[in-house]
Enzyme design. Structure first.
Site: not given
Length: 779
Positions: A229, A156, A575
């Site tokens: 994220h 990620d 996600s």
């Protein structure tokens, strides 16, 4: 300002070239050569043959490069990565002609460009999942179940290690099978790893070869997460329990915990900001960097890999897909790989991450809302949702205007109501509540435009495809978001009143909302464009308005002009769904350490539910019943997955044959594709999909008993409309654990389909276990 951000800025005092590694300087020198058409290509060679040292592997790669280069020096200078552990291949700066020559060379599976086509696709979500299975809370037994010390590898945007979700209090040293490192870099040193975050690496060579040197004033050249994220997905999967967590001043207050709080985390940073005026809004991830991370993660000893990343646009074939190649090598070594399905719904055929050796995850809602009603001047109340901490005076009515009636001259009519940057006339907007429509542009950027123009607040109206689904936003001003029906009612009121006004009530967190779960409209749908005889996505998990840890270097909106910083943030996307399944896989890996990755995927799929909290079929945001092309086998049920009764197993060789038969890819030079088609339905998968059913089709499946030693399973069938389904035999008798039984499923069309795809299922049950497999077919 945090010391980490301050240190990042101080780095800019030094000459940029002094900060670059020698290899990147070589890449810069290559890019300055006359041939300006060179770019990074991945050259994939399958598996390593025999036992070779890293130096011998590198020599092999150099020799292959020398076949298309003019000199040994040029071959050496062109290489970006040499994959040496489980993946045989390399990434190098090549011209299109050089790549073409290599792709036609004996032993080369594929040569494809690495161009940044990949992009990154909680206090309540885990509690909601457990409640749906009959549990009131996330009980301590969930944490105490593990028998094996499991390591989750997160590919990620990195991690914010100071988050309380990653504390290591009471944790023992890493397991003996861990072989990874804690790589240092900007604002990140070995002390930032601990007994929870046991390893961290970063991969930026392909990104820098494409975009040039990383802008280190806006991004950390290290495993540290400047985006948010990666921190969010990591804490969703394996964050430690943290009490008293909330977002933006009190929303969603509770105890935050990942689904596998017992698991270790190994971080592999592969995604970086796209250069531009607001770099943190979007990240990009390159195949070459992804493959290097996969190669290291497998060698480091991870047990599960989580990838909330996918291709943009048309999906590549397996042999040209870095995620598919990396996941294949991980699966061969028993590592479960969980991937996001994509955020391009509700259009069909948009699902990504399409290989059978990975779990592909769709997104759903949970039973929580953030209600913020709008009271119109005519006395009508419209329900909205928001998590902005700003509020208007609840006793005051404000003038209400539609953005389309307040645009500057020259704004195109088709986007006039969407509050795009610099589209609003400040003279018409100042002091008013502005109604904007979803469509082009970021939702949070629309609020920023209203604020720029002097508006008092924003009401964001859904488009029809989004229906009642409202991803909440931490807007930079007061405001709320409403459903498509409410947006239509709002516009009718504005158009019918000479003096429209409104009040916006401050938001509050509401639990036990029903129906739930609801499949998110943004969640990408099937069918599978690469392999029509494989159902994707596989399962659904919470991905709408999920609260989890956040980067201290990023605002809750990621907007450059938003100076706020939060420790936890609410975010939406597949996600966010992916790490929920990652955590379930880690749980199963810990309880059943000898199960294969296929068995774990099977357990998650066959125990999923197709019903919501009211016992009714799963629906989408508009309230319409949705099917298996939307959610796969159903919504995850972790406790059920621990004891699935039967599992469908598969091997590496099975996957290779599947690729041969369904996408035409020969993924391993040592395993030739059959000269004649093998059987496109031969893979022992927990679901059945038929791209086109022309004639009766018999499909063979094999199940393994992992439940009671002695058991008798009976089959029940829900036939797709106008299709006959015959299962033989109808009874499976097992005498011991580990015993396998084979059966066939014959599908025959008995009429004309009313729609493109029809759906059904078959289910094996022994009275205790329910093992359900979906059937999807096209005639």
């Amino acid at each position: 300002m945090s010391k980490f951000v301050q240190r990042k800025k101080n780095n800019m005092k030094f000459p940029l070239l002094l900060l670059l590694p020698p290899l990147f300087l070589l890449i810069l020198s290559c890019s300055a050569l006359p041939d300006q058409q060179r770019k990074v290509y991945v050259v994939y060679l399958g598996e390593h043959k025999g036992l070779k040292t890293s130096e011998e592997i590198l020599d092999d790669h150099h020799s292959l490069l020398l076949s298309v280069k003019n000199s040994k020096e040029e071959a050496l200078d062109s290489i970006v990565y040499s994959y040496k552990h489980t993946i045989n291949g390399f990434a190098a700066l090549l011209t299109e002609e050089e790549a073409r020559k290599l792709s036609n060379t004996e032993g080369v599976v594929s040569a494809f460009p690495s161009e940044g086509r990949l992009t990154p696709h909680t206090t309540r979500s885990w509690q909601f999942i457990m409640q749906e299975e009959g549990f009131k809370v996330l009980d301590s037994d969930w944490v105490q179940k593990p028998k094996k010390d499991v390591i989750i590898g997160m590919l990620d945007s990195g991690i914010w290690p100071e988050s309380e979700s990653f504390n290591d209090r009471g944790m023992s040293p890493p397991p003996k099978h861990w072989r990874g490192v804690c790589q240092e870099g900007d604002a990140f040193n070995s002390s930032h790893c601990n007994m929870k975050v046991i390893g961290a690496r970063f991969y930026v060579k392909a990104y820098e070869a494409y975009h040039g040197a990383l802008n280190r004033s806006t991004a950390f050249r290290s495993p540290r997460d400047n985006d948010g994220h990666g921190t969010h997905t990591a804490s969703t999967a394996a964050g430690r329990p943290v009490a008293g967590v909330s977002a933006l001043g009190g929303f969603a207050r509770g105890t935050a915990s990942g689904g596998a709080p017992f698991a270790r985390l190994a971080v592999y940073k592969v995604c970086w900001p796209i250069p531009g005026p607001n770099p943190n809004l979007e990240n990009t991830c390159f195949d070459a960097d992804m493959l290097a991370a996969f190669d290291d993660a497998v060698a480091d000893g991870v047990d599960v890999i989580s990838v909330s990343i996918g291709a943009v646009g048309a999906p590549p074939t397996f042999a040209h897909d870095g995620i598919a190649i990396g996941a294949l090598h991980a699966a061969r070594r028993g590592i479960v790989v969980s991937c996001s399905a994509g955020n391009s719904g509700p259009m069909p055929s948009t699902v990504t991450n399409l290989a059978p050796w990975m779990i592909t995850v769709a997104a759903s809602s949970i039973d929580r809302a953030f209600d913020s009603p709008v009271l119109l001047g005519n006395g009508v109340s419209i329900m909205g949702q928001t998590v902005t901490p700003y509020a208007l005076k609840s006793s005051v009515s404000y003038p209400l205007i539609f953005a389309g009636d307040a645009v500057v001259q020259g704004t195109p009519a088709n986007v006039s109501g969407q509050c795009l940057p610099n589209s609003l006339d400040a003279k018409k907007v100042k002091g008013k509540i502005v109604t904007c429509l979803r469509g082009a542009g970021l939702r949070v950027a629309k609020g920023l435009e209203v604020k720029r123009a002097g508006g008092a607040a924003i009401i964001l109206g859904n488009s029809v495809p989004n229906g009642n689904e409202i991803p909440v936003d931490a807007h930079v001003l007061a405001g709320t978001a409403v459903s498509s029906d409410s947006a239509i009612a709002l516009l009718k009121y504005i158009n019918s009143s000479s003096n429209p006004t409104a009040k916006i009530t401050p938001a509050r967190t509401v639990l036990h909302v029903s129906p739930a779960p609801v499949i998110a409209s943004f969640s990408s749908r099937g069918p599978n464009r690469i392999a029509p005889n494989l159902l994707k996505p596989d399962v659904a998990a919470p991905g709408l308005n999920i609260l989890a840890a956040w980067s201290g270097s990023s605002s809750p909106t990621k907007l450059e002009d938003d100076r706020r910083r939060v420790k936890y943030n609410i975010y939406s996307g597949t996600s966010m769904a992916c790490p929920h399944v990652t955590a379930v896989a880690a749980l199963l890996k810990s309880v059943h350490p000898k199960w294969s990755e296929a068995a774990i995927r099977s357990a998650i799929m066959t125990t999923a539910t197709t019903e919501d909290s009211l016992g009714k079929p799963l629906t989408d945001a508009s309230g319409q019943v949705v099917g298996q092309l939307v959610y796969g086998s159903g919504h995850i049920r972790p406790e059920h997955a621990i004891d699935p009764g039967l599992v469908y197993d598969a091997s590496y060789e099975d996957y290779l044959l599947f690729a041969c038969d369904n996408s035409g890819d020969q993924l391993d030079p040592a395993v030739r594709c059959p000269r004649n088609m093998h059987d496109p339905f031969a893979l022992n998968y927990p679901s059945i999909a038929v791209g086109t059913l022309y004639a009766p089709q018999t499909i063979t499946r094999t199940v393994t008993n992992v439940g009671n030693g002695s058991a008798v399973y009976h089959v029940s069938v829900v036939e797709p409309k106008d299709v006959t389904v015959k299962v033989v035999p109808t009874v499976l008798k097992f005498e011991k654990i580990g015993q396998k039984k084979r059966f066939t499923v014959t599908l025959s069309v008995r009429g004309r389909f009313d729609v493109d795809y029809e759906e059904g299922s078959y289910t094996w049950s022994d009275g205790i276990h329910v093992v359900r497999s979906p059937i999807v077919l096209k005639s």
